[in-house]
Scaffold this motif. Structure first.
Motif, PDB file in Angstrom:
ATOM      1  N   ARG A  83      11.333  40.509   6.414  1.00 27.94           N
ATOM      2  CA  ARG A  83      12.576  40.226   7.167  1.00 27.94           C
ATOM      3  C   ARG A  83      13.752  40.040   6.210  1.00 27.94           C
ATOM      4  O   ARG A  83      14.884  40.450   6.511  1.00 27.94           O
ATOM      5  CB  ARG A  83      12.382  38.986   8.043  1.00 27.94           C
ATOM      6  N   GLU A  89      14.767  43.489   5.128  1.00 27.15           N
ATOM      7  CA  GLU A  89      15.410  44.194   6.237  1.00 27.15           C
ATOM      8  C   GLU A  89      16.837  43.696   6.451  1.00 27.15           C
ATOM      9  O   GLU A  89      17.746  44.485   6.737  1.00 27.15           O
ATOM     10  CB  GLU A  89      14.579  44.023   7.508  1.00 27.15           C
ATOM     11  N   SER A 127      14.787  48.870   9.230  1.00 26.05           N
ATOM     12  CA  SER A 127      13.553  48.331   9.796  1.00 26.05           C
ATOM     13  C   SER A 127      12.388  48.928   9.023  1.00 26.05           C
ATOM     14  O   SER A 127      12.187  50.156   9.032  1.00 26.05           O
ATOM     15  CB  SER A 127      13.438  48.688  11.278  1.00 26.05           C
ATOM     16  N   GLU A 150       9.848  51.016  11.022  1.00 28.56           N
ATOM     17  CA  GLU A 150      10.407  52.157  11.739  1.00 28.56           C
ATOM     18  C   GLU A 150      11.055  53.174  10.807  1.00 28.56           C
ATOM     19  O   GLU A 150      11.332  54.300  11.217  1.00 28.56           O
ATOM     20  CB  GLU A 150      11.445  51.670  12.767  1.00 28.56           C
ATOM     21  N   TYR A 151      11.289  52.791   9.577  1.00 33.29           N
ATOM     22  CA  TYR A 151      11.993  53.667   8.642  1.00 33.29           C
ATOM     23  C   TYR A 151      11.090  54.832   8.225  1.00 33.29           C
ATOM     24  O   TYR A 151       9.939  54.655   7.836  1.00 33.29           O
ATOM     25  CB  TYR A 151      12.423  52.881   7.403  1.00 33.29           C
TER      26      TYR A 151
END
Length: 222
Positions: free
Chosen positions: A22, A25, A31, A34-35
């Motif tokens: 986190r 990020e 993310s 998701e990257y």
């Protein structure tokens, strides 16, 4: 793991603590899960993917810089320090002629002599992932076949019940015969049926079935 476009990778798992992820990020605005990590043939990840060789590196700065968008590459030294990426091993997850992705291990305990062991370990991981995928595909196919059989049996039962009802309707002499035929066949399928008819002051033959209503007149005489 490699994505369907065969030009990028996605993180399927990482052992880094969520708090650290986190923090990274928030720093980069990306993310992590998701990257899509881009790679080309001449990149560190691309050479590992296409060359199929496990490699040891005492510096991962180049690899980190390559996968970051240009505007974020200035964060490379900070990310290396945050995730302790001083040295590591990159091993392709190979199954036959296919490469499923990459195994990336970082730690001060690693050295170049660990490459053969990590290469073998990556092969075991790839074989395990491939077996799970094949089992899942087989399970999906079995489920699809079962659903197709259930649908076929359902359609067969439905058509058979409707056919029996139609035959009875063809031989019916009264509306009540038709109602009963419809009710019997629908109930045989495990359902219930109600026929709602338009009231017709001229044709009283389409009124509710008398035998289905309570006989209040006989009760009042008693």
């Amino acid at each position: 793991m490699i994505n369907e476009d065969r030009q990028s990778l996605s993180i399927a798992y990482t052992s880094y603590p969520p708090t650290l992820i986190r923090k990274a990020e928030k720093l980069t605005g990306l993310s992590l899960l998701e990257y899509r990590i881009p790679f080309s043939q001449d990149s560190v990840y691309g050479r590992a993917m296409d060359g199929g060789k496990t490699v040891f590196s005492d510096s991962t700065s180049e690899a980190i810089a390559e996968i970051l968008p240009g505007i974020l590459r200035s964060f490379t030294p900070l990310l290396v320090k945050m995730f302790k990426l001083q040295q590591g091993i990159l091993a392709p997850l190979r199954v036959g002629d296919s490469t499923l992705g990459l195994l990336k291990i970082n730690g001060l305990f690693l050295n170049e002599d660990d490459v053969p062991a990590m290469d073998s370990f990556a092969g075991q991981i790839a074989a395990g992932i491939q077996n799970v995928r094949l089992m899942q595909k087989l399970q999906d196919e079995l489920t699809a076949h079962r659903q197709a059989d259930e649908l076929l049996n359902h359609n067969r039962s439905l058509l058979l019940a409707l056919s029996r009802a139609f035959q009875t309707i063809q031989q019916a002499h009264t509306p009540e015969d038709i109602y009963c035929a419809v009710g019997d066949q629908i109930k045989s399928l495990g359902g219930e049926v109600t026929l709602l008819m338009v009231n017709d002051d001229v044709n009283h033959s389409l009124q509710p079935i008398p035998r289905m209503l309570p006989n209040y007149s006989s009760r009042s005489k008693n």
